[in-house]
Design a protein around this motif. Structure first.
Motif, PDB file in Angstrom:
ATOM      1  N   VAL A 187       0.858  -1.189   0.000  1.00 54.87           N
ATOM      2  CA  VAL A 187       0.000   0.000   0.000  1.00 54.87           C
ATOM      3  C   VAL A 187       0.892   1.236   0.000  1.00 54.87           C
ATOM      4  O   VAL A 187       1.951   1.238   0.639  1.00 54.87           O
ATOM      5  N   GLY A 188       0.471   2.271  -0.717  1.00 57.61           N
ATOM      6  CA  GLY A 188       1.230   3.524  -0.725  1.00 57.61           C
ATOM      7  C   GLY A 188       0.501   4.601   0.058  1.00 57.61           C
ATOM      8  O   GLY A 188      -0.731   4.674   0.029  1.00 57.61           O
ATOM      9  N   VAL A 189       1.259   5.411   0.792  1.00 58.24           N
ATOM     10  CA  VAL A 189       0.694   6.616   1.408  1.00 58.24           C
ATOM     11  C   VAL A 189       1.375   7.798   0.718  1.00 58.24           C
ATOM     12  O   VAL A 189       2.572   8.007   0.882  1.00 58.24           O
ATOM     13  N   LEU A 190       0.613   8.490  -0.123  1.00 59.04           N
ATOM     14  CA  LEU A 190       1.145   9.654  -0.832  1.00 59.04           C
ATOM     15  C   LEU A 190       0.967  10.861   0.082  1.00 59.04           C
ATOM     16  O   LEU A 190      -0.154  11.276   0.361  1.00 59.04           O
ATOM     17  N   VAL A 191       2.091  11.380   0.595  1.00 59.60           N
ATOM     18  CA  VAL A 191       2.036  12.492   1.544  1.00 59.60           C
ATOM     19  C   VAL A 191       2.149  13.799   0.763  1.00 59.60           C
ATOM     20  O   VAL A 191       3.089  14.002  -0.001  1.00 59.60           O
ATOM     21  N   ILE A 192       1.150  14.659   0.941  1.00 56.86           N
ATOM     22  CA  ILE A 192       1.065  15.931   0.221  1.00 56.86           C
ATOM     23  C   ILE A 192       1.133  17.065   1.227  1.00 56.86           C
ATOM     24  O   ILE A 192       0.453  17.028   2.249  1.00 56.86           O
ATOM     25  N   SER A 193       1.957  18.057   0.943  1.00 60.08           N
ATOM     26  CA  SER A 193       2.002  19.226   1.831  1.00 60.08           C
ATOM     27  C   SER A 193       0.924  20.218   1.407  1.00 60.08           C
ATOM     28  O   SER A 193       0.891  20.667   0.265  1.00 60.08           O
ATOM     29  N   ALA A 194       0.044  20.574   2.356  1.00 61.11           N
ATOM     30  CA  ALA A 194      -1.034  21.522   2.041  1.00 61.11           C
ATOM     31  C   ALA A 194      -0.563  22.972   2.149  1.00 61.11           C
ATOM     32  O   ALA A 194      -1.273  23.890   1.742  1.00 61.11           O
ATOM     33  N   ARG A 195       0.666  23.162   2.684  1.00 60.99           N
ATOM     34  CA  ARG A 195       1.182  24.530   2.864  1.00 60.99           C
ATOM     35  C   ARG A 195       1.199  25.265   1.520  1.00 60.99           C
ATOM     36  O   ARG A 195       1.602  24.708   0.508  1.00 60.99           O
ATOM     37  N   ARG A 196       0.748  26.510   1.518  1.00 62.98           N
ATOM     38  CA  ARG A 196       0.677  27.286   0.270  1.00 62.98           C
ATOM     39  C   ARG A 196       2.065  27.405  -0.341  1.00 62.98           C
ATOM     40  O   ARG A 196       3.018  27.750   0.332  1.00 62.98           O
ATOM     41  N   GLY A 197       2.149  27.088  -1.631  1.00 59.73           N
ATOM     42  CA  GLY A 197       3.438  27.147  -2.323  1.00 59.73           C
ATOM     43  C   GLY A 197       4.129  25.791  -2.361  1.00 59.73           C
ATOM     44  O   GLY A 197       4.702  25.419  -3.374  1.00 59.73           O
ATOM     45  N   GLU A 198       4.054  25.015  -1.265  1.00 61.36           N
ATOM     46  CA  GLU A 198       4.737  23.710  -1.224  1.00 61.36           C
ATOM     47  C   GLU A 198       4.028  22.665  -2.077  1.00 61.36           C
ATOM     48  O   GLU A 198       4.662  21.890  -2.773  1.00 61.36           O
ATOM     49  N   MET A 210      -1.940  20.325   7.556  1.00 57.57           N
ATOM     50  CA  MET A 210      -3.215  21.054   7.589  1.00 57.57           C
ATOM     51  C   MET A 210      -3.250  22.072   8.738  1.00 57.57           C
ATOM     52  O   MET A 210      -4.066  22.980   8.746  1.00 57.57           O
ATOM     53  N   ASP A 211      -2.341  21.882   9.738  1.00 60.94           N
ATOM     54  CA  ASP A 211      -2.281  22.808  10.876  1.00 60.94           C
ATOM     55  C   ASP A 211      -1.458  24.058  10.555  1.00 60.94           C
ATOM     56  O   ASP A 211      -1.375  24.973  11.377  1.00 60.94           O
ATOM     57  N   ASP A 212      -0.848  24.101   9.351  1.00 61.99           N
ATOM     58  CA  ASP A 212       0.042  25.217   8.995  1.00 61.99           C
ATOM     59  C   ASP A 212      -0.713  26.548   9.009  1.00 61.99           C
ATOM     60  O   ASP A 212      -1.923  26.594   8.722  1.00 61.99           O
ATOM     61  N   ILE A 213       0.014  27.603   9.282  1.00 63.88           N
ATOM     62  CA  ILE A 213      -0.587  28.944   9.405  1.00 63.88           C
ATOM     63  C   ILE A 213      -1.231  29.413   8.099  1.00 63.88           C
ATOM     64  O   ILE A 213      -2.170  30.206   8.092  1.00 63.88           O
ATOM     65  N   THR A 214      -0.746  28.871   6.951  1.00 63.11           N
ATOM     66  CA  THR A 214      -1.320  29.265   5.651  1.00 63.11           C
ATOM     67  C   THR A 214      -2.560  28.436   5.295  1.00 63.11           C
ATOM     68  O   THR A 214      -3.211  28.698   4.290  1.00 63.11           O
ATOM     69  N   VAL A 215      -2.849  27.402   6.104  1.00 63.59           N
ATOM     70  CA  VAL A 215      -3.974  26.497   5.786  1.00 63.59           C
ATOM     71  C   VAL A 215      -5.049  26.537   6.877  1.00 63.59           C
ATOM     72  O   VAL A 215      -6.227  26.754   6.596  1.00 63.59           O
ATOM     73  N   GLU A 216      -4.629  26.273   8.132  1.00 62.89           N
ATOM     74  CA  GLU A 216      -5.518  26.263   9.294  1.00 62.89           C
ATOM     75  C   GLU A 216      -6.776  25.414   9.066  1.00 62.89           C
ATOM     76  O   GLU A 216      -7.892  25.876   9.253  1.00 62.89           O
ATOM     77  N   SER A 232      -8.320  24.409   6.447  1.00 63.46           N
ATOM     78  CA  SER A 232      -9.298  24.977   5.509  1.00 63.46           C
ATOM     79  C   SER A 232      -9.844  23.894   4.571  1.00 63.46           C
ATOM     80  O   SER A 232      -9.085  23.212   3.876  1.00 63.46           O
ATOM     81  N   GLN A 233     -11.165  23.765   4.524  1.00 58.41           N
ATOM     82  CA  GLN A 233     -11.792  22.792   3.611  1.00 58.41           C
ATOM     83  C   GLN A 233     -11.567  23.198   2.161  1.00 58.41           C
ATOM     84  O   GLN A 233     -11.389  22.349   1.292  1.00 58.41           O
ATOM     85  N   GLN A 234     -11.540  24.502   1.915  1.00 57.83           N
ATOM     86  CA  GLN A 234     -11.340  25.008   0.555  1.00 57.83           C
ATOM     87  C   GLN A 234      -9.986  24.546   0.000  1.00 57.83           C
ATOM     88  O   GLN A 234      -9.888  24.085  -1.128  1.00 57.83           O
ATOM     89  N   ARG A 235      -8.924  24.636   0.850  1.00 60.71           N
ATOM     90  CA  ARG A 235      -7.580  24.212   0.425  1.00 60.71           C
ATOM     91  C   ARG A 235      -7.552  22.694   0.197  1.00 60.71           C
ATOM     92  O   ARG A 235      -6.974  22.213  -0.775  1.00 60.71           O
ATOM     93  N   TYR A 236      -8.180  21.937   1.091  1.00 62.05           N
ATOM     94  CA  TYR A 236      -8.239  20.471   0.977  1.00 62.05           C
ATOM     95  C   TYR A 236      -8.937  20.071  -0.327  1.00 62.05           C
ATOM     96  O   TYR A 236      -8.440  19.235  -1.089  1.00 62.05           O
ATOM     97  N   ASP A 237     -10.082  20.700  -0.613  1.00 60.39           N
ATOM     98  CA  ASP A 237     -10.838  20.383  -1.835  1.00 60.39           C
ATOM     99  C   ASP A 237     -10.073  20.774  -3.089  1.00 60.39           C
ATOM    100  O   ASP A 237     -10.138  20.085  -4.108  1.00 60.39           O
ATOM    101  N   GLU A 238      -9.334  21.898  -2.995  1.00 62.05           N
ATOM    102  CA  GLU A 238      -8.545  22.369  -4.158  1.00 62.05           C
ATOM    103  C   GLU A 238      -7.458  21.345  -4.504  1.00 62.05           C
ATOM    104  O   GLU A 238      -7.277  20.979  -5.676  1.00 62.05           O
ATOM    105  N   ILE A 239      -6.753  20.846  -3.473  1.00 55.70           N
ATOM    106  CA  ILE A 239      -5.679  19.858  -3.691  1.00 55.70           C
ATOM    107  C   ILE A 239      -6.274  18.550  -4.220  1.00 55.70           C
ATOM    108  O   ILE A 239      -5.759  17.952  -5.165  1.00 55.70           O
ATOM    109  N   LYS A 240      -7.385  18.119  -3.636  1.00 53.38           N
ATOM    110  CA  LYS A 240      -8.055  16.879  -4.052  1.00 53.38           C
ATOM    111  C   LYS A 240      -8.489  16.966  -5.514  1.00 53.38           C
ATOM    112  O   LYS A 240      -8.315  16.026  -6.293  1.00 53.38           O
TER     113      LYS A 240
END
Length: 336
Positions: free
Chosen positions: A115-126, A159-165, A167-175
């Motif tokens: 199984v793979g766990v693809l780790v994605i940084s939600a931090r803006r820019g990363e 997701m706890d990053d100061i640029t994300v906090e 945010s469902q909007q950021r999560y949905d955008e990445i998804k």
């Protein structure tokens, strides 16, 4: 059946993949801490040492990044390995390097993973850096699929990053950006992909659910998701097949790899293919360095061999059954 009683917990190999600095080693280190594989005192020691080195936020990753080069640079170089247990399963973590210079190490890990766990940084820019051209997010996902990783858990980290906090909007955008790409790579979004928000550093969404931190997500945590995955059909009575990932001399010949098919016991006679080189299994070591009498399909093992020198073996050779040795090919078809 006796072997299955001995190895009653199903064993799953998980590879953590993704762009450099997505938080793979930190997540892996926190899992080891939360499941009790690394005790509080050791973690406090890592925290102290990391603080002294001016790398305070890296201390969790030091549970997996053990050599000085990896700790100094904050980059995984070799495919790190560690194990933990839940109530349902035993797991081996394969912590792949995210840097493009170390793709061969990532590939050797992907070849052993279930199984793979693809780790994605939600931090803006990363996320944008990792996903756009030149980033390793795309390459790792394609290579994992090619290496046979059929299921992918997409852990949207930081997701706890100061640029994300959270945010469902950021999560949905990445998804929304990732889904069509992963579909094109060969993953079925309905059956092969699971998305979830986490914070590898604080541990939110890793062992326990995110709860009030993330009110819009009510799904399971990462460890619950892993426990709920469908059991893998293991060929426990098939012919022995262990592709050799590593070999060295340590008071005798030692090989390591994943038992892809069949089961093995101490003192069993085997062949190394190609070449039908006869040898005997002298000792079997689990990933916890514990000496075992047997191992079954799906286990990552180190084996001490008798009757063969290590210079007669190369990485990629296969430890095989004497009755049904693996077939050899002179040519093969490859898709580039």
């Amino acid at each position: 059946e006796l072997l299955l009683d001995e190895h009653f917990k199903e064993h799953l190999n998980i590879i953590f993949i993704g762009h450099v600095d997505a938080g793979k080693s930190t997540l892996g280190g926190n899992i080891l801490f939360l499941t009790g594989m690394v005790d509080k005192r050791t973690m406090e020691k890592y925290e102290r040492e990391a603080k002294e080195a001016g790398r305070e936020s890296w201390y969790l990753s030091w549970a997996l990044d053990t050599n000085t080069e990896e700790r100094a640079k904050g980059k995984t170089v070799e495919c790190g390995r560690a194990s933990f247990e839940s109530t349902k399963r035993r797991y081996t973590i394969l912590d792949a390097p995210g840097h493009k210079n170390y793709v061969p190490s990532m590939l050797s890990g992907a070849g052993q993973a279930d199984v793979g766990v693809l780790v994605i940084s939600a931090r803006r820019g990363e996320f944008e850096t990792g996903f756009d051209r030149g980033g390793q997010t795309r390459e790792h996902a394609v290579l994992a699929k090619t290496a046979g990783v059929r299921r992918l858990i997409v852990a949207i980290n930081k997701m706890d990053d100061i640029t994300v906090e959270w945010s469902q909007q950021r999560y949905d955008e990445i998804k929304a950006k990732l889904t069509p790409f992963l579909k094109a790579a060969g993953y079925n979004p309905r059956t092969d992909l699971i998305f979830l928000p986490i914070s590898g550093y604080t541990g939110a969404g890793v062992k326990d659910r995110t709860g009030a931190l993330c009110p819009w997500y009510s799904g399971p945590s990462l460890l619950e998701t892993l426990d709920d995955l469908q059991a893998i059909d293991r060929k426990i009575n098939g012919p022995i097949r262990i592709p050799i990932a590593e070999k060295y001399n340590d008071m005798g010949t030692i090989i390591s790899g994943k038992l892809e098919s069949g089961h093995i016991k101490v003192n069993q006679r085997t062949f190394i293919m190609p070449g039908r080189i006869p040898c005997e299994i002298g000792a079997i070591y689990s990933e916890n360095e514990v000496e075992e009498q047997s191992a079954v399909c799906g286990d990552n093992v180190r084996i001490r061999l008798r009757g063969i020198k290590d210079d007669m073996i190369q990485n990629g050779y296969v430890l095989s059954d004497t009755r049904y040795p693996s077939r050899c090919a002179r040519a093969f078809t490859a898709q580039l």
